[in-house]
Write an enzyme that holds these catalytic residues in place. Structure first.
Site, PDB file in Angstrom:
ATOM      1  N   HIS A 103       0.844  -1.210   0.000  1.00 45.24           N
ATOM      2  CA  HIS A 103       0.000   0.000   0.000  1.00 45.24           C
ATOM      3  C   HIS A 103       0.874   1.253   0.000  1.00 45.24           C
ATOM      4  O   HIS A 103       0.633   2.186  -0.777  1.00 45.24           O
ATOM      5  CB  HIS A 103      -0.913  -0.016   1.228  1.00 45.24           C
ATOM      6  CG  HIS A 103      -1.622   1.279   1.458  1.00 45.24           C
ATOM      7  ND1 HIS A 103      -2.869   1.549   0.935  1.00 45.24           N
ATOM      8  CD2 HIS A 103      -1.254   2.397   2.161  1.00 45.24           C
ATOM      9  CE1 HIS A 103      -3.235   2.762   1.296  1.00 45.24           C
ATOM     10  NE2 HIS A 103      -2.280   3.296   2.043  1.00 45.24           N
ATOM     11  N   GLU A 104       1.882   1.277   0.868  1.00 44.87           N
ATOM     12  CA  GLU A 104       2.769   2.433   0.912  1.00 44.87           C
ATOM     13  C   GLU A 104       3.531   2.597  -0.398  1.00 44.87           C
ATOM     14  O   GLU A 104       3.780   3.720  -0.850  1.00 44.87           O
ATOM     15  CB  GLU A 104       3.752   2.297   2.079  1.00 44.87           C
ATOM     16  CG  GLU A 104       3.110   2.246   3.450  1.00 44.87           C
ATOM     17  CD  GLU A 104       2.282   3.486   3.753  1.00 44.87           C
ATOM     18  OE1 GLU A 104       2.633   4.579   3.260  1.00 44.87           O
ATOM     19  OE2 GLU A 104       1.265   3.369   4.462  1.00 44.87           O
ATOM     20  N   HIS A 117       1.669   4.592  -2.931  1.00 46.25           N
ATOM     21  CA  HIS A 117       1.845   6.042  -2.841  1.00 46.25           C
ATOM     22  C   HIS A 117       3.106   6.476  -3.574  1.00 46.25           C
ATOM     23  O   HIS A 117       3.131   7.508  -4.257  1.00 46.25           O
ATOM     24  CB  HIS A 117       1.931   6.476  -1.375  1.00 46.25           C
ATOM     25  CG  HIS A 117       0.638   6.366  -0.636  1.00 46.25           C
ATOM     26  ND1 HIS A 117      -0.517   6.989  -1.065  1.00 46.25           N
ATOM     27  CD2 HIS A 117       0.301   5.708   0.509  1.00 46.25           C
ATOM     28  CE1 HIS A 117      -1.503   6.733  -0.216  1.00 46.25           C
ATOM     29  NE2 HIS A 117      -1.032   5.951   0.739  1.00 46.25           N
ATOM     30  N   ASP A 132      -4.391   1.188  -2.202  1.00 39.69           N
ATOM     31  CA  ASP A 132      -4.925  -0.140  -1.874  1.00 39.69           C
ATOM     32  C   ASP A 132      -4.986  -1.026  -3.126  1.00 39.69           C
ATOM     33  O   ASP A 132      -4.634  -2.213  -3.082  1.00 39.69           O
ATOM     34  CB  ASP A 132      -6.335  -0.012  -1.284  1.00 39.69           C
ATOM     35  CG  ASP A 132      -6.316   0.391   0.182  1.00 39.69           C
ATOM     36  OD1 ASP A 132      -5.233   0.357   0.794  1.00 39.69           O
ATOM     37  OD2 ASP A 132      -7.393   0.738   0.710  1.00 39.69           O
ATOM     38  N   GLU A 146      -5.600   7.019  -1.209  1.00 37.76           N
ATOM     39  CA  GLU A 146      -5.588   5.815  -0.382  1.00 37.76           C
ATOM     40  C   GLU A 146      -6.251   4.639  -1.117  1.00 37.76           C
ATOM     41  O   GLU A 146      -5.767   3.509  -1.062  1.00 37.76           O
ATOM     42  CB  GLU A 146      -6.312   6.078   0.942  1.00 37.76           C
ATOM     43  CG  GLU A 146      -5.584   7.032   1.870  1.00 37.76           C
ATOM     44  CD  GLU A 146      -4.203   6.533   2.258  1.00 37.76           C
ATOM     45  OE1 GLU A 146      -4.052   5.315   2.509  1.00 37.76           O
ATOM     46  OE2 GLU A 146      -3.280   7.356   2.291  1.00 37.76           O
TER      47      GLU A 146
END
Length: 416
Positions: free
Chosen positions: A266-267, A270, A345, A341
């Site tokens: 997930h990070e 970004h 995901d 976000e």
């Protein structure tokens, strides 16, 4: 002009208090519903924790308003008088530092109460009074050093450079970028101990995951977050070659390897979508507008306040009103962040190969962090940088925790 500013600030305070009241009422009703994602005891505990923090926030907001009235009616004139005969650059440094010190003294009791009363009551706080004092001293010293240097530089620009507001903006924006570069390797280690991840097997799995995304990292580090807090987290810090993967030691104790990799995926989403750079650019755009407005404040405003139009007074007014200015843009920033976000995901499920581990990790994070999974729409609209976890789970294909009838029942009256 002063009257107009007073009305704007009053409306800002009124809206903040109203949002908190609606959030308290919403959560008070929701906690009596069947628990979602949590055991019944954790569900009640997380709701009470949220309500306690919202009540504290209301008191903080009211004190913020009282502090604003103090500065506008008397405090700014006091700062101007205190530094009347000083060199303009020294005056700016002293006035800005005094402004920050007074605000810090007023706000400190709230930080103490939250840490040693609310967090202690709900078993989140691991910090000792000694550690808290050390953190406050380090943070305050760093703030004053940066504030002094920056205010001196901006004062010089205001005095010597045409279109000072534009070049001051460039300086502040450059400092923000610099702090992002320095934070993981210079600033964060002042407060926490970072050690390389010792689990070689997990380290290799993380390395392979980073390679898939083309993420070049200085390394994977574990931070001793548990000495202050029981919550779980992980993040990528820094820009360029200073980037590092940071895992809370609490996270390693609660998630298995696959769940941890899903969180890191997930990070990485970004990173892959350049969200950090987009956020910095968005903040830069907002700051540009802010500096333009404050660079064109009418002389009549300073006359009404009874102060000279000096670099010091310009900067103090900027700091006094910046919270209102940022609040206006907060819904936009929150909306963009929530969108990012969801995208992160989606990327995590792609790079990790399935959504199940991320779903499992999110459920554990909610339970362990006692993050109440529901919130009033106004709170989400203004403050939430992350979508409600239930919505994230729905988007990941897990609908087992979502109940539309229950959600409809919470749309009624939400007063305290």
């Amino acid at each position: 002009m002063v009257e107009a500013l007073s009305i704007i600030f009053f409306l800002y305070v009124l809206i903040k208090v109203y949002i908190s009241v609606m959030q308290i009422g919403y959560v008070a009703r929701a906690k009596d519903m069947p628990p979602v994602l949590m055991k019944p005891s954790s569900w009640i505990k997380s709701a009470r924790y949220l309500i306690s923090n919202e009540r504290l926030k209301i008191v903080e907001t009211l004190v913020e308003y009282a502090l604003f009235v103090f500065w506008l009616s008397w405090g700014i004139r006091w700062l101007d008088t205190m530094t009347w005969n000083m060199d303009p650059i020294l005056q700016a440094v002293i006035a800005v530092d005094l402004f920050l010190i007074v605000n810090y003294i007023v706000e400190l009791p709230f930080s103490i109460y939250k840490t040693f009363v609310i967090d202690e009551r709900f078993k989140f706080n691991h910090s000792s009074p000694e550690l808290f004092i050390k953190d406050q001293m380090k943070g305050s010293l760093l703030t004053l050093v940066f504030a002094s240097l920056l205010s001196a530089a901006i004062a010089w620009i205001i005095i010597n450079v045409p279109m000072w507001w534009f070049f001051s903006f460039l300086l502040v924006f450059a400092v923000i970028v610099l702090l992002n570069l320095l934070y993981p390797t210079v600033i964060a280690p002042i407060f926490n101990k970072f050690t390389p991840l010792e689990d070689e097997e997990l380290n290799e799995k993380i390395r392979q995951l980073l390679e898939k995304s083309g993420f070049e990292s200085e390394g994977v580090y574990v931070v001793d977050a548990s000495k202050r807090d029981a919550r779980l987290n992980a993040y990528f810090g820094g820009l360029g070659k200073s980037k590092r993967v940071v895992l809370f030691d609490t996270l390693l104790d609660k998630l298995n390897d696959n769940e941890l990799l899903a969180v890191l995926g997930h990070e990485l989403g970004h990173f892959k979508h350049h969200d950090i750079y987009k956020n910095i650019a968005m903040l830069g755009g907002i700051l540009f507008v802010g500096f333009y407005i404050f660079g064109h404040m009418p002389t009549s405003l300073f006359m009404e306040l009874g102060v000279r139009e000096t670099p010091a007074m310009i900067m103090v007014l900027f700091m006094l009103l910046i919270s209102v200015f940022m609040f206006i843009f907060m819904p936009i920033m929150s909306f963009v962040s929530r969108h990012n976000e969801y995208e992160a995901d989606r990327y995590a499920t792609q790079i990790h190969g399935n959504s199940g581990d991320l779903v499992s990790a999110l459920k554990k994070l909610v339970d362990e962090n006692k993050s109440f999974p529901k919130a009033h729409k106004l709170t989400i609209f203004f403050y939430h940088s992350h979508p409600p976890v239930i919505e994230r789970l729905k988007a990941l294909g897990d609908k087992s925790v979502y109940d539309e009838k229950e959600d409809e029942a919470l749309k009624g009256e939400c007063s305290v």
